[in-house]
Design a protein around this motif. Structure first.
Motif, PDB file in Angstrom:
ATOM      1  N   VAL A   1       0.839  -1.207   0.000  1.00  0.00           N
ATOM      2  CA  VAL A   1       0.000   0.000   0.000  1.00  0.00           C
ATOM      3  C   VAL A   1       0.869   1.250   0.000  1.00  0.00           C
ATOM      4  N   GLU A   2       1.867   1.275   0.874  1.00  0.00           N
ATOM      5  CA  GLU A   2       2.735   2.457   0.975  1.00  0.00           C
ATOM      6  C   GLU A   2       3.489   2.710  -0.323  1.00  0.00           C
TER       7      GLU A   2
ATOM      8  N   ARG B   1      -3.008   2.833   5.755  1.00  0.00           N
ATOM      9  CA  ARG B   1      -3.828   3.922   5.210  1.00  0.00           C
ATOM     10  C   ARG B   1      -3.959   3.751   3.713  1.00  0.00           C
ATOM     11  N   PRO B   2      -5.156   3.350   3.208  1.00  0.00           N
ATOM     12  CA  PRO B   2      -6.379   3.073   3.974  1.00  0.00           C
ATOM     13  C   PRO B   2      -6.280   1.764   4.736  1.00  0.00           C
ATOM     14  N   PRO B   3      -7.194   1.554   5.701  1.00  0.00           N
ATOM     15  CA  PRO B   3      -7.178   0.289   6.449  1.00  0.00           C
ATOM     16  C   PRO B   3      -7.204  -0.913   5.504  1.00  0.00           C
ATOM     17  N   LEU B   4      -6.466  -1.942   5.882  1.00  0.00           N
ATOM     18  CA  LEU B   4      -6.204  -3.064   4.991  1.00  0.00           C
ATOM     19  C   LEU B   4      -7.257  -4.162   5.112  1.00  0.00           C
ATOM     20  N   SER B   5      -7.868  -4.531   4.005  1.00  0.00           N
ATOM     21  CA  SER B   5      -8.700  -5.731   3.965  1.00  0.00           C
ATOM     22  C   SER B   5      -7.792  -6.944   4.158  1.00  0.00           C
TER      23      SER B   5
ATOM     24  N   ARG C   1      -3.509   5.227  -6.630  1.00  0.00           N
ATOM     25  CA  ARG C   1      -4.515   5.313  -5.580  1.00  0.00           C
ATOM     26  C   ARG C   1      -4.950   3.909  -5.135  1.00  0.00           C
ATOM     27  N   VAL C   2      -5.030   3.759  -3.823  1.00  0.00           N
ATOM     28  CA  VAL C   2      -5.543   2.527  -3.225  1.00  0.00           C
ATOM     29  C   VAL C   2      -6.836   2.879  -2.489  1.00  0.00           C
TER      30      VAL C   2
END
Length: 341
Positions: A259-260, A289-293, A268-269
């Motif tokens: 994500v980072e 960020r955003p919270p990870l599924s 974009r994530v």
């Protein structure tokens, strides 16, 4: 300061005398056996409570042949996997007034055997063996003592053992099926070292889901269980021009690193790239960020199932084989987007 004199503990005879009943009646009430009038049962329980009466576990053991305790052996020093299993195990056993002695073997076979010998000396009614990875291991040596053993998140090299594991392959497929349903078509898999059984199973689930959907798989990427590897793997994909629109990660640390890296590169994530981790570890998923599924291994449920099956085995039922319990997908912000293309 002179210590206060030790108060003499109430005995079952004291309870019987105060309640005006026989010792046998008190025993039946406290063990929930026999046919006792409701009023008598309530009176005995109230008297026992008021006298802070605690049954003599040794006497009960001699009477029933059971100690009312089991042992748990683990090598998971941080408790990341063992504590949820312990929570589920205790929830089931507590209903039967069975306590749990927990020992940490820290990957030391000699220390593990010493812990087992100590548990056997306590005459535990059974043993649960767990670990921080669900790979194969030698069976525990019970020194010929015939008590039941359940392996949870740990896989004994014994065809007669009972082993409870999460369905890693099913979890991988569950995650990719969700990504496909979102309209994702270029799905990468960044995971841990190849020598982990769970890594192989999760990759099999990834490949099976893509095959079912008629989509091409990208080469599975193996590396350490770390955020740094997640960042490096994402950078490698971008450098090769192989930009995925989704990534299934082998654990949540790798997922957070991906994500980072994608976000730092301007992607974009989840709008451009959806990301799912594995293990559902709040320390990682909530900090992302955003919270990870993430795919939840349902370790507490594994512990509950271990407790139920151990009770059955203590009762004389024979159970063997490997049982895999389903995983669950916990969806968060890393996989949501407003509209599909």
């Amino acid at each position: 300061m002179t210590p206060a004199p030790r108060t003499k503990a109430a005995t079952i005879r004291d309870v019987a005398s105060a309640a005006g009943v026989s010792v046998g009646t008190v025993s039946k009430v406290l063990n929930n056996t026999g046919t006792i009038a409701k009023a008598t049962r309530e009176r005995v329980i109230e008297v026992a409570r008021s006298m802070n009466f605690r049954p003599n576990s040794l006497a009960k053991s001699l009477h029933t042949g059971l100690s009312g305790s089991i042992g748990l052996i683990s090598n998971d020093s941080f408790g990341r996997f063992t504590m949820p299993i312990m929570e589920g195990l205790e929830a089931v056993l507590a209903e039967h007034a069975i306590g749990v002695f927990m020992s940490n073997a820290t990957d030391d076979p000699e220390l593990e055997q010493r812990h087992i010998d100590q548990l056997l000396a306590k005459q535990v009614d059974g043993i649960v063996v767990t670990a921080r990875r669900a790979d194969r291991r030698p069976p525990v040596d019970l020194r010929g003592v015939g008590i039941p053993v359940v392996y949870v998140f740990s896989n004994a090299e014994d065809r007669d053992a009972l082993t409870l594991l999460p369905d890693d392959e099913g979890g991988g497929k569950l995650a990719v099926d969700h990504l496909v349903a979102q309209g994702r078509k270029r799905i990468a898999h960044v995971t841990g070292p190849q020598d982990f059984v769970a890594v192989s199973l999760r990759a099999s689930g990834y490949l099976a889901a893509l095959e079912d959907a008629g989509l091409d798989a990208m080469p599975v990427m193996h590396g350490p269980w770390s955020e740094a590897w997640g960042r490096e793997a994402a950078s490698q994909l971008l450098d090769r021009g192989e930009v995925p629109d989704a990534v299934l990660c082998g654990n949540d640390q790798i997922g957070r690193g991906c994500v980072e890296a994608f976000r730092d590169a301007g992607h974009r994530v989840p709008e451009d790239i959806a990301i799912i981790g594995f293990d559902n570890w709040p320390v990682m998923t909530d900090a992302c960020r955003p919270p990870l599924s993430s795919v939840d291994l349902q370790l507490t449920e594994l512990g509950q199932e271990a407790g139920r099956r151990l009770l059955a085995m203590i009762g004389g039922e024979r159970q063997t084989g490997t049982i895999r319990l389903p995983c669950r997908l916990e969806l968060r912000g890393s996989t949501e987007r407003a509209a599909l293309p």
